[in-house]
Design an enzyme around this catalytic site. Structure first.
Site, PDB file in Angstrom:
ATOM      1  N   HIS A   1      18.704 -60.974 -10.260  1.00 12.23           N
ATOM      2  CA  HIS A   1      19.833 -60.067 -10.488  1.00 12.23           C
ATOM      3  C   HIS A   1      19.510 -58.669  -9.950  1.00 12.23           C
ATOM      4  CE1 HIS A   1      20.852 -63.194 -13.443  1.00 12.23           C
ATOM      5  NE2 HIS A   1      22.089 -62.792 -13.275  1.00 12.23           N
TER       6      HIS A   1
ATOM      7  N   ASP B   1      24.686 -69.023  -5.884  1.00  7.82           N
ATOM      8  CA  ASP B   1      24.646 -68.109  -7.017  1.00  7.82           C
ATOM      9  C   ASP B   1      25.493 -66.892  -6.639  1.00  7.82           C
ATOM     10  OD1 ASP B   1      24.017 -67.020  -9.467  1.00  7.82           O
ATOM     11  OD2 ASP B   1      21.855 -67.043  -9.174  1.00  7.82           O
TER      12      ASP B   1
END
Length: 554
Positions: free
Chosen positions: A256, A327
């Site tokens: 992230h 993702d």
């Protein structure tokens, strides 16, 4: 890649769907009710009575290919993108779908007003569903609803724990039933796709991103939990997605924020990290799989989500022939130039569906441009779009079908899972000297949650009780830091309870140490019943913890 003929695509898809955060409040629609969303979408595409009882994507391969064949460049470009929008105005998401003919929208926490109720969330997803118009296939409406620390549907959804709870319980039937409950809850809210379960094999305390989101550190245990979970999602009629290939659980950085680099090559990852993905592909227990943002030793600046070698490994080495989604492409690990290029690169590398590009409109425009100039070949996009459309056609037909009746309410099943997962890391399987009152330390939120959870167990919380209980969080739980929360605790408390990774108890000298892997209320209720002598712990530790010598319970 050449265009896949429909007969090959039918076979290709046949095996893909065969089997199928702190958490929100426990408010759910009636367990057996059928939502307007389910009723609205389950009918037109349902198989005839002569078809197999349970529809599969292969039943929709020809229909999907026909829909894709009629798409112009704009529709084809949109069909391989699941977009996102900022803010809580759902009309912005609906406009994106209409203007750019997107496959769908993923709902993120920033799209939901605080404390949103089920009816309001259902109204949001209906806007997205309606935005597809008469194109012949429903809007894909996605959410990251793993359970535990990753629960993006907010307070409207039922409270469920992360997969490590399932790993500790080690009960495939329980996992399937709980996951089916979760899937039905999401379809009641209007979602068609849940980006779960996590198929990563965690490294434990050194794994900051996956941690308790994984079922454990043993590939075969993870495989068993993942297959049972996907079976539950399939029963509920929701598209699921194994993540994060080629394996995020052994990495010490969070994608992230940055691009983690695997120390292992794809060949070296195959023996451990590939196992749950390969087992799911072999058994047919996979609706879709997600390519993660993980760099490989030979390509340290290129995430797997943009790396053709990773997609080739997923297709050829793992043997997965179904829908591959990236993702989220807005994560810190992805740096691919001007807006939209990350989506083009992902699709060119082998992705079928680009998830959450940082600018959905720019992504759609970039794909149209790449289609026009030959950077992306039409036959490749058609093959990808066909997988996307077939998956959604399957979901539309499968949702709302009656599931297994376990004879227990959803609340009873959740408590059963918590009871089965309660793990003694130190001490005895049954508490040696049961008590009727304890004093509790920990984070303010943790103490409050524990106090509320034990109200019906007979355990009292008092300030001067002789028995002390320390509630120990982990880095994925709550806004208070672990250091702050631990400072509230005495490391010499009689009982220490890990509300996240069990390795968080390493500084505690408590005579009894328990793990419940999440701060969910059923888990805390299980602790209370253990302390009062009403429950014998039966969970098994799903990860290795230095110094831990758990008794053989269960």
């Amino acid at each position: 890649m050449a265009r896949t003929p429909s007969i090959v695509l039918a076979g290709l898809l046949a095996g893909t769907l065969t089997l199928t955060g702190c958490s929100g409040a426990e408010t759910a629609a009636p367990e057996e009710s059928r939502s307007p969303a389910a009723a609205e979408t389950a009918g037109a595409n349902s198989p005839t009575t002569s078809a197999e009882p349970d529809p599969r994507p292969a039943d929709f391969a020809d229909e999907a290919e026909g829909i894709v064949a009629d798409m112009d460049d704009q529709a084809l470009a949109g069909a391989v993108i699941m977009g996102s929008y900022d803010g809580t105005d759902a009309t912005a998401g609906a406009k994106l779908i209409r203007d750019h003919k997107l496959a769908g929208i993923i709902v993120m926490p920033y799209n939901l007003p605080q404390g949103i109720e089920r009816q309001a969330l259902g109204a949001m997803t209906k806007q997205f569903r309606d935005a597809a118009g008469e194109r012949g296939w429903q809007t894909m409406i996605g959410v990251d609803q793993e359970g535990g620390p990753v629960t993006r549907a907010g307070s409207a959804a039922v409270e469920l724990p992360p997969l490590m709870v399932h790993g500790a319980a080690d009960d495939a039937t329980l996992t399937r039933r709980i996951t089916a409950q979760q899937g039905r809850d999401l379809t009641e809210l209007g979602f068609t796709t849940d980006f779960a379960p996590v198929a990563d094999v965690t490294a434990g305390k050194d794994d900051p991103a996956i941690s308790v989101r994984s079922a454990g550190d043993d590939p075969k245990r993870v495989s068993a939990v993942v297959e049972a979970a996907v079976s539950g999602y399939d029963e509920a009629g929701i598209i699921s997605s194994l993540k994060h290939f080629p394996g995020h659980g052994a990495l010490t950085e969070d994608s992230h924020e940055t691009l983690p680099v695997s120390k292992k090559s794809l060949d070296e990852l195959a023996d451990r990290d590939f196992v749950p993905f390969a087992d799911a592909a072999k058994s047919g227990a996979a609706t879709s799989m997600m390519a993660g943002h993980i760099a490989l030793p030979e390509d340290k600046k290129l995430p797997a989500s943009l790396n053709p070698k990773a997609y080739q490994a997923l297709r050829e080495d793992v043997g997965f022939e179904g829908l591959i989604v990236t993702d989220a492409l807005n994560m810190g690990a992805v740096k691919a130039g001007k807006p939209g290029q990350e989506t083009v690169k992902a699709l060119a590398a082998g992705a079928d569906l680009a998830l959450l590009p940082p600018d959905s409109a720019a992504a759609a425009e970039a794909v149209r441009t790449a289609l026009g100039d030959g950077t992306l070949k039409r036959e490749d996009l058609e093959a990808s779009a066909t997988r996307v459309v077939a998956a959604q056609l399957w979901q539309t037909a499968a949702v709302g079908q009656p599931g297994e009746d376990s004879g227990k309410s959803g609340a009873e099943q959740r408590q059963g899972l918590a009871d089965a997962a309660l793990t003694v890391m130190k001490g005895q399987c049954r508490y040696a000297e049961p008590v009727d009152e304890v004093s509790v330390t920990g984070s303010a939120l943790g103490v409050q949650a524990f106090t509320e959870a034990v109200q019906e167990t007979g355990l009292k919380i008092t300030d001067n009780a002789k028995t002390t209980v320390a509630l120990v969080p982990g880095p994925l739980l709550g806004s208070e830091t672990v250091k702050q929360a631990k400072a509230r605790n005495s490391t010499k408390a009689d009982v220490a309870v890990a509300l996240s990774g069990p390795w968080e108890l390493k500084d505690f000298s408590s005579g009894t140490q328990l793990a419940i892997y999440d701060d969910w209320k059923p888990g805390m209720a299980a602790v209370a019943r253990y302390l009062t002598g009403d429950l014998e712990a039966s969970g098994s530790l799903p990860v290795k913890v230095d110094g831990a010598k758990p008794p053989a319970c269960g």
